[in-house]
Design an enzyme around this catalytic site. Structure first.
Site, PDB file in Angstrom:
ATOM      1  N   CYS A  65      -6.737   2.610  -7.331  1.00  0.00           N
ATOM      2  CA  CYS A  65      -5.670   2.805  -6.708  1.00  0.00           C
ATOM      3  C   CYS A  65      -4.636   1.413  -7.545  1.00  0.00           C
ATOM      4  O   CYS A  65      -5.968   0.365  -6.633  1.00  0.00           O
ATOM      5  CB  CYS A  65      -4.889   3.204  -5.302  1.00  0.00           C
ATOM      6  SG  CYS A  65      -4.886   4.448  -4.525  1.00  0.00           S
ATOM      7  N   ASP A  66      -3.820   0.424  -7.565  1.00  0.00           N
ATOM      8  CA  ASP A  66      -2.969  -0.793  -7.212  1.00  0.00           C
ATOM      9  C   ASP A  66      -1.587  -0.669  -7.098  1.00  0.00           C
ATOM     10  O   ASP A  66      -1.254  -0.144  -7.643  1.00  0.00           O
ATOM     11  CB  ASP A  66      -3.777  -1.504  -9.217  1.00  0.00           C
ATOM     12  CG  ASP A  66      -3.728  -2.932  -8.547  1.00  0.00           C
ATOM     13  OD1 ASP A  66      -4.366  -3.552  -8.030  1.00  0.00           O
ATOM     14  OD2 ASP A  66      -2.321  -3.866  -9.069  1.00  0.00           O
TER      15      ASP A  66
END
Length: 186
Positions: A56-57
């Site tokens: 995730c980012d």
């Protein structure tokens, strides 16, 4: 968040240099970063049955700009001075890989964030706390910065960095359900 949702995880830092990815669209940028992080971690793991890798980012789209981590106090103050009393859209890319099958799924979560109209003193105090220096958009909602977000439209978990409803949708593309991942108590 995953642990609180009943899912045991092994957190691994990918070591991906985020500065190498260039994009003009916040959704494309966060998804590419999530993809790179998941793939970097997956490359270090054996393909054992049942192993899933989630990368995730997050980035904030604000006033025509893509805002990642400010890294410096000067930049954090500049951002908060511009953001106060306004809104932005926090984008979080999610990339899921099943190491056994190689199957991959990805999606971007989007949440509108309405910022409070902070005073200069509040901005200075928040930045001095160090919290906003190393987080996307220079704010959190699950820490000291939570007092400076008036409201959100969408999934709060997405702003924290992981949308559980979005993860559920990704798992469904693999034929999995969230309850299948719950740890067995006992």
């Amino acid at each position: 968040m995953l642990h609180a949702a009943g899912i045991d995880v092994d957190v691994r830092v990918s070591g991906v240099d985020e500065s190498i990815v260039k994009a003009t669209d916040a959704g494309e940028l966060c998804l590419e970063l999530a993809r790179l992080k998941a793939r970097a971690v997956a490359a270090t793991l054996p393909a054992e049955p049942g192993v899933l890798v989630l990368g995730c980012d997050s980035v904030l789209a604000f006033d025509g700009q893509i805002l990642g981590k400010p890294h410096t106090a000067v930049e954090a103050v500049r951002r908060w001075t511009a953001m106060r009393g306004k809104q932005g859209v926090l984008h979080t890319g999610h990339h899921l890989t099943d190491l056994t099958t190689g199957k991959q799924a990805e999606e971007v979560g989007r949440t509108v964030v309405h910022f409070a109209d902070l005073t200069d003193q509040e901005i200075e105090a928040y930045v001095a706390s160090g919290e906003p220096l190393h987080v996307a958009g220079a704010f959190t909602i699950d820490g000291k910065g939570g007092a400076f977000v008036e409201r959100i439209e969408g999934d709060a978990g997405n702003v924290i960095g992981l949308s559980l409803p979005l993860l559920r949708r990704l798992l469904m593309t693999f034929g999995l359900t969230v309850p299948q991942l719950w740890r067995r108590e006992g």
